[in-house]
Write a protein that holds these residues in place. Structure first.
Motif, PDB file in Angstrom:
ATOM      1  N   VAL A 405     174.858 -18.397  42.790  1.00  0.00           N
ATOM      2  CA  VAL A 405     174.907 -19.253  44.021  1.00  0.00           C
ATOM      3  C   VAL A 405     176.146 -19.341  44.679  1.00  0.00           C
ATOM      4  O   VAL A 405     177.079 -19.642  44.374  1.00  0.00           O
ATOM      5  CB  VAL A 405     174.153 -20.485  43.688  1.00  0.00           C
ATOM      6  N   PHE A 406     175.733 -19.108  46.078  1.00  0.00           N
ATOM      7  CA  PHE A 406     177.071 -19.411  47.103  1.00  0.00           C
ATOM      8  C   PHE A 406     176.633 -20.135  48.068  1.00  0.00           C
ATOM      9  O   PHE A 406     175.560 -20.290  48.742  1.00  0.00           O
ATOM     10  CB  PHE A 406     177.668 -17.812  47.540  1.00  0.00           C
ATOM     11  N   ALA A 407     177.779 -20.963  48.581  1.00  0.00           N
ATOM     12  CA  ALA A 407     177.292 -21.780  49.826  1.00  0.00           C
ATOM     13  C   ALA A 407     178.619 -21.873  50.572  1.00  0.00           C
ATOM     14  O   ALA A 407     179.667 -22.032  50.039  1.00  0.00           O
ATOM     15  CB  ALA A 407     176.808 -23.112  49.342  1.00  0.00           C
ATOM     16  N   TYR A 408     178.460 -21.993  51.947  1.00  0.00           N
ATOM     17  CA  TYR A 408     179.691 -22.634  52.765  1.00  0.00           C
ATOM     18  C   TYR A 408     179.010 -23.187  54.043  1.00  0.00           C
ATOM     19  O   TYR A 408     178.069 -22.987  54.528  1.00  0.00           O
ATOM     20  CB  TYR A 408     180.265 -21.085  53.228  1.00  0.00           C
ATOM     21  N   GLY A 409     179.690 -24.287  54.461  1.00  0.00           N
ATOM     22  CA  GLY A 409     179.409 -24.966  55.761  1.00  0.00           C
ATOM     23  C   GLY A 409     179.074 -26.336  55.588  1.00  0.00           C
ATOM     24  O   GLY A 409     179.120 -26.647  54.378  1.00  0.00           O
ATOM     25  N   VAL A 410     178.067 -26.833  56.632  1.00  0.00           N
ATOM     26  CA  VAL A 410     177.623 -28.132  56.335  1.00  0.00           C
ATOM     27  C   VAL A 410     176.585 -28.274  55.213  1.00  0.00           C
ATOM     28  O   VAL A 410     175.800 -27.390  54.848  1.00  0.00           O
ATOM     29  CB  VAL A 410     177.090 -28.444  57.752  1.00  0.00           C
ATOM     30  N   GLU A 411     176.716 -29.256  54.518  1.00  0.00           N
ATOM     31  CA  GLU A 411     175.791 -29.391  53.261  1.00  0.00           C
ATOM     32  C   GLU A 411     175.747 -28.595  52.038  1.00  0.00           C
ATOM     33  O   GLU A 411     175.120 -28.531  51.267  1.00  0.00           O
ATOM     34  CB  GLU A 411     174.416 -29.560  53.910  1.00  0.00           C
ATOM     35  N   ALA A 412     177.107 -27.589  52.179  1.00  0.00           N
ATOM     36  CA  ALA A 412     177.458 -26.819  51.123  1.00  0.00           C
ATOM     37  C   ALA A 412     177.477 -27.360  49.825  1.00  0.00           C
ATOM     38  O   ALA A 412     176.901 -26.891  48.739  1.00  0.00           O
ATOM     39  CB  ALA A 412     178.722 -25.854  51.312  1.00  0.00           C
ATOM     40  N   ASP A 413     177.986 -28.641  49.628  1.00  0.00           N
ATOM     41  CA  ASP A 413     177.966 -29.302  48.240  1.00  0.00           C
ATOM     42  C   ASP A 413     176.822 -29.660  47.679  1.00  0.00           C
ATOM     43  O   ASP A 413     176.854 -29.977  46.376  1.00  0.00           O
ATOM     44  CB  ASP A 413     178.957 -30.544  48.472  1.00  0.00           C
ATOM     45  N   LYS A 414     175.657 -29.345  48.351  1.00  0.00           N
ATOM     46  CA  LYS A 414     174.407 -29.526  47.701  1.00  0.00           C
ATOM     47  C   LYS A 414     173.891 -28.433  46.788  1.00  0.00           C
ATOM     48  O   LYS A 414     172.850 -28.363  46.337  1.00  0.00           O
ATOM     49  CB  LYS A 414     173.448 -30.051  48.707  1.00  0.00           C
ATOM     50  N   PHE A 415     174.781 -27.338  46.884  1.00  0.00           N
ATOM     51  CA  PHE A 415     174.288 -26.329  46.122  1.00  0.00           C
ATOM     52  C   PHE A 415     175.374 -25.682  45.070  1.00  0.00           C
ATOM     53  O   PHE A 415     175.700 -24.642  44.967  1.00  0.00           O
ATOM     54  CB  PHE A 415     174.114 -25.056  47.208  1.00  0.00           C
ATOM     55  N   SER A 416     175.999 -26.771  44.266  1.00  0.00           N
ATOM     56  CA  SER A 416     176.900 -26.457  43.305  1.00  0.00           C
ATOM     57  C   SER A 416     176.254 -26.515  42.085  1.00  0.00           C
ATOM     58  O   SER A 416     175.302 -27.328  41.736  1.00  0.00           O
ATOM     59  CB  SER A 416     178.050 -27.546  43.430  1.00  0.00           C
ATOM     60  N   GLY A 417     176.958 -26.177  40.790  1.00  0.00           N
ATOM     61  CA  GLY A 417     176.284 -26.354  39.643  1.00  0.00           C
ATOM     62  C   GLY A 417     175.199 -25.447  39.285  1.00  0.00           C
ATOM     63  O   GLY A 417     175.006 -24.247  39.870  1.00  0.00           O
ATOM     64  N   HIS A 418     174.574 -25.849  37.968  1.00  0.00           N
ATOM     65  CA  HIS A 418     173.236 -25.052  37.758  1.00  0.00           C
ATOM     66  C   HIS A 418     172.153 -25.481  38.217  1.00  0.00           C
ATOM     67  O   HIS A 418     171.813 -26.566  38.334  1.00  0.00           O
ATOM     68  CB  HIS A 418     173.290 -24.989  36.317  1.00  0.00           C
ATOM     69  N   MET A 419     171.403 -24.769  38.927  1.00  0.00           N
ATOM     70  CA  MET A 419     169.747 -25.063  39.575  1.00  0.00           C
ATOM     71  C   MET A 419     168.808 -23.814  39.006  1.00  0.00           C
ATOM     72  O   MET A 419     169.335 -22.837  38.538  1.00  0.00           O
ATOM     73  CB  MET A 419     169.853 -25.266  40.936  1.00  0.00           C
ATOM     74  N   THR A 420     167.617 -23.954  39.379  1.00  0.00           N
ATOM     75  CA  THR A 420     166.944 -22.939  39.180  1.00  0.00           C
ATOM     76  C   THR A 420     166.435 -22.508  40.654  1.00  0.00           C
ATOM     77  O   THR A 420     166.768 -23.232  41.640  1.00  0.00           O
ATOM     78  CB  THR A 420     165.475 -23.383  38.367  1.00  0.00           C
ATOM     79  N   ASN A 421     166.112 -21.300  40.794  1.00  0.00           N
ATOM     80  CA  ASN A 421     165.691 -20.787  42.173  1.00  0.00           C
ATOM     81  C   ASN A 421     164.935 -21.677  42.820  1.00  0.00           C
ATOM     82  O   ASN A 421     165.122 -21.806  44.086  1.00  0.00           O
ATOM     83  CB  ASN A 421     165.190 -19.434  41.923  1.00  0.00           C
ATOM     84  N   SER A 422     163.886 -22.115  42.314  1.00  0.00           N
ATOM     85  CA  SER A 422     163.124 -23.174  43.324  1.00  0.00           C
ATOM     86  C   SER A 422     163.835 -24.236  43.862  1.00  0.00           C
ATOM     87  O   SER A 422     163.452 -24.899  44.862  1.00  0.00           O
ATOM     88  CB  SER A 422     161.799 -23.465  42.480  1.00  0.00           C
ATOM     89  N   ASP A 423     164.816 -24.738  43.200  1.00  0.00           N
ATOM     90  CA  ASP A 423     165.738 -25.936  43.560  1.00  0.00           C
ATOM     91  C   ASP A 423     166.303 -25.678  44.839  1.00  0.00           C
ATOM     92  O   ASP A 423     166.543 -26.641  45.747  1.00  0.00           O
ATOM     93  CB  ASP A 423     166.767 -26.208  42.419  1.00  0.00           C
TER      94      ASP A 423
END
Length: 433
Positions: A405-423
Motif C-alpha cells: 500500500v502506498f499513500a501520499y498527500g492529505v490523509e495519507a497517514d490513514k493508510f499505514s500499517g497492515h490492512m485488508t483490501n476492503s479496509d
C-alpha cells in the motif's frame, strides 16, 4: 463607530467561514491499482532501474511512497483472489466471491466508491490500459454477477446513473469492440449524452472538457514494450488530470496499470518491467500534481500478485535485471520477425535483446523460427531471457501473498500499517461524504 465594529465582526466571521470551508473542502482522490503488482515487481523495478555507475541502489518512487501492506483474500476459503473479487473489495469495502463485479454472494448490488462520490457531487474518472469494461474498472462503475459479461457491463455504463448522471465523467482505455457492436453503438449513445469521443491516443489533445470517452484500442492497449507510446498510462493520466482539474470540482480518479498482470500471467519479465516503468512515470506525475494541489490524496495498491515472480534462480545468488533494459520488443513480436526471416533469427535476437546465446541455443532458435508454431518460439525467447536474468516464476496464475500500500498527500497517514483490501475502500468512503 458601532457600525464599523459590526462590519469588522462580520468580515472576520466571513473570513473564518471561508477558512473553515477551505479546510473542510472534499479532497481529490487518486486511486491507483497496479494489477498483479506484488512486492517482487516493485523490488525488481528497483534493481531494473538502478544506476550501475553508483554503488548505492537508488530508491524508486514506489520505495518513497510505501506506507503499508494489504491482504487480498476473497470471501471464500481459497485465499487466492481473482481481479474481480479484489476490485470489488477495493471499490466497495466489502469482500465477495471470485468473478463478482460489485455484487455480494446473494447477487445484491454493493455501493461503489464512484457511486458514493457521484452522490456527493464529485466528478469521477477512469484511466486504464485494459478495456474499460475489464474487471477492475467495471467493479467501480457497474454491477454484474460475472466479470465475463463484457457486453452487459459496457451497456451498464450508459444505464447505471446517480442523480441522472453516468457514473464516470471520464473513461480512457481500450474496448472499442464492446462499445461499437452490430447490435448497439454505445459510443453514439455517449455522444448523445454530450461526451467528447476520440479513438486514437494521438488525439488526446483534442479533449477539451468533460464528459470524455477515449477508446484507443479494440480491447486492451498495445503493451508498453516496443510500443509507439511506451508511457501511454502516463499520457492518459496527464490529460485526465487536466480535464478534471479545470472543472473546479472535487474528483475521484481511478488509474489502473492493467497489463502488469498480463505480463505476469505470461511469465514475461521484460514485458513486466516496461509496464512498471510506465506506472513509475505515472506515479511520479501524480506526486508532482499533489505537490501543486495539496488537498489531494493518492492511494495505490495492487489487487493481487501474479505469476509468483522471484528474483534469483538456478541456485545462483544473483539477479541480472538491468539486462532487461536491452530488450526492445515483446517476445511475440520478436518471434514474428524471426519467422519471417528464420535464417537471420539470431541476428534479430541479438539486435533486440543484446543477450548472447550458446551455439546449441542459437541452433534451437533457428530451428524454431522455421517452424509454423509461434507459441513454441515465443516460449523459448522468454525462457532464454529468464535464464539470462535469473528470473523465476511459480505459476501462470495469481498468488495469495500480501501486496503493498502506498499513500501520499492529505490523509495519507490513514493508510499505514497492515490492512485488508476492503479496509482501503472503507477509509476512502469516509473521505467522500
Amino acid at each position: 463607530m458601532k457600525w464599523i465594529i459590526t462590519a469588522l465582526i462580520c468580515l472576520t466571521s466571513s473570513i473564518n467561514s471561508m477558512a473553515i470551508a477551505a479546510e473542510t473542502k472534499h479532497p481529490n482522490i487518486i486511486y491507483i491499482i497496479g494489477d498483479g503488482m506484488g512486492p517482487a515487481y516493485t523490488t525488481a523495478y528497483r534493481y531494473f532501474a538502478d544506476n550501475p555507475a553508483t554503488k548505492t541502489v537508488e530508491s524508486t518512487i514506489f520505495d518513497q511512497l510505501l506506507t503499508g501492506m494489504a491482504s487480498t483474500y476473497p470471501d471464500d476459503d481459497t485465499y487466492v483472489t481473482d481481479s474481480a473479487a479484489a476490485a470489488t473489495a477495493l471499490a466497495t469495502g466489502t469482500k465477495s466471491y471470485n468473478g463478482a463485479i460489485a455484487m455480494d454472494h446473494e447477487k445484491q448490488h454493493l455501493t461503489t466508491l464512484f457511486e458514493h462520490a457521484k452522490a456527493a457531487h464529485f466528478n469521477t474518472g477512469v484511466v486504464v490500459t485494459s478495456q474499460i469494461n475489464h474487471a477492475t474498472p467495471a467493479s467501480f462503475l457497474s454491477h454484474n454477477e460475472s466479470r465475463r459479461n463484457y457486453d452487459d457491463i459496457a451497456d451498464s455504463y450508459i444505464h447505471n446513473t446517480v442523480k441522472g448522471r453516468q457514473i464516470a465523467d471520464l473513461m480512457f482505455g481500450g474496448g472499442q469492440q464492446y462499445f461499437i457492436r452490430p447490435n448497439r453503438n454505445l459510443v453514439q449513445e455517449f455522444n448523445n449524452l454530450d461526451y467528447q469521443y476520440q479513438s486514437d491516443i494521438n488525439d488526446l489533445h483534442k479533449f477539451t472538457r468533460l464528459p470524455a470517452l477515449g477508446l484507443f484500442a479494440a480491447k486492451g492497449l498495445p503493451p508498453a514494450l516496443g510500443s509507439e507510446h511506451p508511457t501511454r498510462l502516463n499520457q492518459m493520466t496527464h490529460k485526465a488530470l487536466q480535464l478534471l482539474t479545470q472543472e473546479k470540482t472535487p474528483f475521484v480518479l481511478l488509474i489502473e496499470a492493467s497489463q502488469i498482470d498480463w505480463c505476469g500471467h505470461s511469465n514475461d519479465i521484460s514485458c513486466a518491467m516496461a509496464e512498471m516503468d510506465d506506472l513509475a512515470a505515472t506515479v511520479t506525475q501524480v506526486k508532482q500534481y499533489i505537490d501543486k494541489h495539496p488537498n489531494t490524496l493518492m492511494v495505490m495498491t495492487a489487487d493481487h500478485s501474479t505469476g509468483g515472480l522471484t528474483l534469483g534462480s538456478q541456485n545462483k545468488y544473483l539477479w541480472q535485471g538491468p539486462i532487461l533494459k536491452q530488450v526492445k520488443l515483446m517476445p511475440a513480436a520478436l518471434a514474428e520477425m524471426m519467422q519471417k526471416q528464420p535464417d537471420h533469427a539470431y541476428q534479430i535476437w541479438h539486435n533486440n535483446t543484446g543477450i548472447k546465446l550458446t551455439d546449441i541455443a542459437q541452433a534451437s532458435l533457428t530451428k524454431l523460427s522455421a517452424e509454423p508454431d509461434p507459441e513454441l518460439l515465443t516460449h523459448f525467447i522468454k525462457t532464454k531471457i529468464d535464464q539470462a536474468t535469473l528470473t523465476g516464476w511459480t505459476t501462470k496464475g495469481h498468488t495469495a501473498i500480501d501486496v503493498q500500500v502506498f499513500a501520499y498527500g492529505v490523509e495519507a497517514d490513514k493508510f499505514s500499517g497492515h490492512m485488508t483490501n476492503s479496509d482501503i475502500a472503507q477509509r476512502l468512503f469516509k473521505l467522500v461524504q
